[in-house]
Design a protein around this motif. Sequence first.
Motif, short mmCIF file in Angstrom:
data_model
loop_
_atom_site.label_atom_id
_atom_site.label_comp_id
_atom_site.label_asym_id
_atom_site.label_seq_id
_atom_site.Cartn_x
_atom_site.Cartn_y
_atom_site.Cartn_z
N GLU A 152 0.80 -1.21 0.00
CA GLU A 152 0.00 0.00 0.00
C GLU A 152 0.85 1.27 0.00
O GLU A 152 0.35 2.35 -0.32
N SER B 269 4.56 10.78 -4.40
CA SER B 269 3.99 10.80 -5.75
C SER B 269 3.56 12.19 -6.19
O SER B 269 3.41 12.44 -7.40
N SER B 270 3.34 13.11 -5.25
CA SER B 270 2.93 14.47 -5.62
C SER B 270 4.12 15.40 -5.86
O SER B 270 3.93 16.54 -6.30
N VAL C 20 7.49 2.09 -9.97
CA VAL C 20 6.83 2.41 -8.70
C VAL C 20 7.52 3.61 -8.04
O VAL C 20 8.68 3.91 -8.29
N LEU D 248 2.90 3.44 -5.23
CA LEU D 248 2.08 3.77 -6.39
C LEU D 248 2.71 3.06 -7.58
O LEU D 248 3.90 3.26 -7.85
N CYS D 249 1.95 2.24 -8.28
CA CYS D 249 2.51 1.37 -9.31
C CYS D 249 1.97 1.72 -10.70
O CYS D 249 0.77 1.97 -10.86
N ARG E 116 4.03 6.40 -2.35
CA ARG E 116 2.82 7.23 -2.45
C ARG E 116 3.05 8.60 -1.82
O ARG E 116 2.57 9.62 -2.32
#
Length: 290
Positions: A152, A273-274, A267, A155-156, A270
């Motif tokens: 979790e 990711s931003s 990947v 991000l993939c 997360r």
Amino acid sequence: MSVSHAQLKAFHAVAVHGSFTKAAERLFLTQPAISDQVRKLEERFGVLLFHRNKRSVRLTDLGERLLAITQRLFVIEAEAQELLQESQALQTGSLILAVDAPVHVLPQIARFCERYPGISVKIETGNTDESLFRLFNYQADLALLGRDVSDERLLCVPLRNDPMVAFVSRHHPWAERESICLADLDDTPLVLREHGSVTRQTLEEEMARAGFRIRPAIQVEGREAAREAVVVGIGVGVVSAAEFGADSRVCALPITDCTRRLTETLVCLREQSSRRVVATFLDMVRESLT
């Protein structure tokens, strides 16, 4: 009792790079200056953060716990810096990719570098386990993995999946064949990648499923070493069809009854990711897949 940011930064650099000298190089300071900052941090709180000897430094249990905190701290600091630099439209910065096989992302990297020449891009190669380690330890911004990972925290973005092929030297008895089956590999000298290689793990699982034996001729680190070992006739190699490439010294042999396919997934964490540089690269990759 406040904590010095400079002292935490020195501690973090030594912990991440495993050396006072390397930490000094990364921070553009002298080694004595780094040592002094860490010593002052330890003395200020009466703690021991590193076990030191002449050859290496090793984190204490408390040092490991502090590293987990400083990793988050400096990721947030990097995010703050990127936020303040957004108006520069990615004119400066860096992007580090830990990859198992660069060939799968080189076209996207080429376009990214062309569009954002001010961003310094670095590729670090290793197997999937090593790439994941770098990502989770904040030593890479993105990782390219040779297997599906369910986590979790990640991000993939799936890139591709390809069959596994064997390959032999042009002088090998199989060189004139169009294909082989798993039974042909039974007790055949094989050039195997290091433990942690997804290709090796997949081959071992397929052979075990079919009831055949793996006979290692040699174990090597990395795809290039495996290819050279096959070229000189040490044994038969196995690789993803997408990574076989063009080399007149070897020929590929599809494995007709091998059902498993080798995947490649890009990947990132997360929580990162931003970040603009990460999000921009991911968007560019997604565009290439449509």
